[in-house]
Enzyme design. Structure first.
Site, PDB file in Angstrom:
ATOM      1  N   ARG A  55      40.672  64.415  36.086  1.00  0.00           N
ATOM      2  CA  ARG A  55      39.659  64.479  34.888  1.00  0.00           C
ATOM      3  C   ARG A  55      39.993  65.900  34.051  1.00  0.00           C
ATOM      4  O   ARG A  55      39.467  65.173  33.198  1.00  0.00           O
ATOM      5  CB  ARG A  55      38.669  65.363  35.698  1.00  0.00           C
ATOM      6  CG  ARG A  55      37.565  63.521  36.404  1.00  0.00           C
ATOM      7  CD  ARG A  55      36.759  64.206  37.983  1.00  0.00           C
ATOM      8  NE  ARG A  55      37.839  64.124  38.434  1.00  0.00           N
ATOM      9  CZ  ARG A  55      38.362  63.576  39.805  1.00  0.00           C
ATOM     10  NH1 ARG A  55      37.872  62.753  39.190  1.00  0.00           N
ATOM     11  NH2 ARG A  55      39.204  63.629  40.845  1.00  0.00           N
ATOM     12  N   THR A  56      40.214  67.008  34.622  1.00  0.00           N
ATOM     13  CA  THR A  56      40.560  67.911  33.701  1.00  0.00           C
ATOM     14  C   THR A  56      41.444  67.647  32.565  1.00  0.00           C
ATOM     15  O   THR A  56      41.114  68.180  31.988  1.00  0.00           O
ATOM     16  CB  THR A  56      41.234  68.997  34.350  1.00  0.00           C
ATOM     17  OG1 THR A  56      39.828  69.518  35.779  1.00  0.00           O
ATOM     18  CG2 THR A  56      41.070  70.233  33.696  1.00  0.00           C
ATOM     19  N   LYS A  83      64.946  72.369  37.450  1.00  0.00           N
ATOM     20  CA  LYS A  83      66.866  72.549  37.113  1.00  0.00           C
ATOM     21  C   LYS A  83      66.994  74.533  37.184  1.00  0.00           C
ATOM     22  O   LYS A  83      67.822  74.920  37.256  1.00  0.00           O
ATOM     23  CB  LYS A  83      66.979  72.482  35.445  1.00  0.00           C
ATOM     24  CG  LYS A  83      67.498  71.034  35.514  1.00  0.00           C
ATOM     25  CD  LYS A  83      67.775  71.127  34.167  1.00  0.00           C
ATOM     26  CE  LYS A  83      67.382  69.268  33.515  1.00  0.00           C
ATOM     27  NZ  LYS A  83      67.998  69.182  31.856  1.00  0.00           N
ATOM     28  N   ARG A 105      47.244  74.433  34.639  1.00  0.00           N
ATOM     29  CA  ARG A 105      47.232  74.285  35.781  1.00  0.00           C
ATOM     30  C   ARG A 105      48.647  74.663  36.911  1.00  0.00           C
ATOM     31  O   ARG A 105      49.172  73.658  36.330  1.00  0.00           O
ATOM     32  CB  ARG A 105      46.201  72.908  36.082  1.00  0.00           C
ATOM     33  CG  ARG A 105      46.238  72.663  37.806  1.00  0.00           C
ATOM     34  CD  ARG A 105      45.583  71.318  38.031  1.00  0.00           C
ATOM     35  NE  ARG A 105      43.941  71.422  37.660  1.00  0.00           N
ATOM     36  CZ  ARG A 105      43.521  70.718  38.158  1.00  0.00           C
ATOM     37  NH1 ARG A 105      43.375  69.602  38.847  1.00  0.00           N
ATOM     38  NH2 ARG A 105      42.202  70.854  37.530  1.00  0.00           N
ATOM     39  N   HIS A 133      38.466  78.053  38.498  1.00  0.00           N
ATOM     40  CA  HIS A 133      38.891  76.781  37.850  1.00  0.00           C
ATOM     41  C   HIS A 133      37.351  76.839  37.055  1.00  0.00           C
ATOM     42  O   HIS A 133      36.501  76.246  37.276  1.00  0.00           O
ATOM     43  CB  HIS A 133      38.523  75.309  38.390  1.00  0.00           C
ATOM     44  CG  HIS A 133      38.931  74.739  37.640  1.00  0.00           C
ATOM     45  ND1 HIS A 133      38.847  74.242  37.096  1.00  0.00           N
ATOM     46  CD2 HIS A 133      38.670  73.067  38.249  1.00  0.00           C
ATOM     47  CE1 HIS A 133      38.867  72.931  36.437  1.00  0.00           C
ATOM     48  NE2 HIS A 133      39.501  72.322  37.429  1.00  0.00           N
TER      49      HIS A 133
END
Length: 302
Positions: A55-56, A83, A105, A133
């Site tokens: 959703r985000t 890496k 995020r 959030h």
């Protein structure tokens, strides 16, 4: 406002301005076809998701495109992080490509703040660890305000895994700033140790908790926590803390229900409740695009 890293300390005027702007965009999106804008034409926004999201990520992508911006999607699993490259080196290299903003995020609490201190670009926190959030809380508040007319004096119950929830923290900060009364219901093991500092009412009995609220935000039980010993068993948690038709039948009034997703159906919420007429879950998703348009507009349009 240069960044949106959380709602802690954000003023009521700033929150109200974002919600008002989001409502204007929401009206435009509900037209057929949805109205688009070019206020961010020529801007490029990096969607840096170091954790999975549906959703985000998609709503930020849509929000940017509705405003005329383009997006670059960064995925950790296919990047040079595998890496050994550091987060800040990754951000520095992306910034050198003449981007205009970062949406981040990350699984580590505070990651967005670290990036904001080192970057010259606006940073939007799309969820960092168990910290905050902010855009999820803003879309929850927009959904509630459009349902009830006002947030001031509204009684909102947040229930479930409060301890590990960034959504809970942002909602507590934002809702209380806007004058709402917030209560929590969870097993004691799923409450933060400093919960007394949050200015909320605490319940450990769900049937009592739902009697004193106008709306309930149900949080996902993070199933990986079961193996860490935070709850005795999934069965016991569901028995005492699942929002079901039986629990709601003991109320005299309708209770509006929200959930940030993804849902564990028949765990923290029954399908009957999630799909009922009192559910605002899909309204939340619709509000999400409008809220993220408003945030991008606020940070980038000028």
């Amino acid at each position: 406002m240069r960044h949106l890293l959380g709602l802690y300390g954000v003023s009521a005027d700033d929150i109200r301005a974002i919600l008002d702007e989001a409502n204007r965009f929401l009206s435009a999106l509900q037209q057929s076809p949805p109205q688009t804008f070019n206020t961010l034409s020529g801007k490029t926004i990096a969607l840096c998701f170091f954790e999975n999201s549906t959703r985000t990520r998609i709503s930020f992508d849509l929000a940017a495109r509705r405003l005329g911006a383009s997006t670059v999607n960064f995925t950790a699993l296919t990047s040079s992080l595998q890496k050994g490259e550091t987060l800040l080196d990754t951000i520095a290299n992306l910034e050198a490509m003449n981007l205009d903003a970062f949406v981040i995020r990350h699984s580590d609490s505070g990651a967005a703040h670290v990036v904001a201190k080192r970057s010259k670009l606006p940073v939007i926190n799309a969820g960092d660890g168990a910290h905050e959030h902010p855009t999820q809380a803003l879309l929850d508040m927009l959904t509630l305000r459009n349902t009830f007319g006002s947030l001031s004096g509204l009684r909102v119950l947040i229930m479930g895994d409060i301890l590990h929830s960034r959504v809970a923290r942002s909602n507590i900060f934002g809702l209380r700033t806007m004058g709402a009364h917030v209560s929590l219901c969870a097993p004691p093991t799923l409450l933060p140790a400093n919960i007394d500092e949050f200015g909320v009412t605490l319940y450990t009995n769900l049937e009592r908790a739902v009697q004193s609220c106008d709306a309930a935000i149900v949080l996902r039980l993070q199933l990986e926590r079961e193996t860490a010993g935070f709850i005795p068993s999934l069965r016991e948690y569901t028995r005492f803390f699942s929002l079901t038709e039986e629990v709601l039948s003991k109320r005299d009034k309708k209770l509006f229900v929200l959930h940030p997703g993804p849902m564990n159906r028949e765990v923290e919420i029954s399908s009957a409740v999630a799909d009922s007429r009192q559910s605002l879950i899909l309204e939340q998703v619709t509000s999400g695009v409008a809220v993220r348009m408003a945030v991008l507009q606020t940070l980038l349009a000028n």
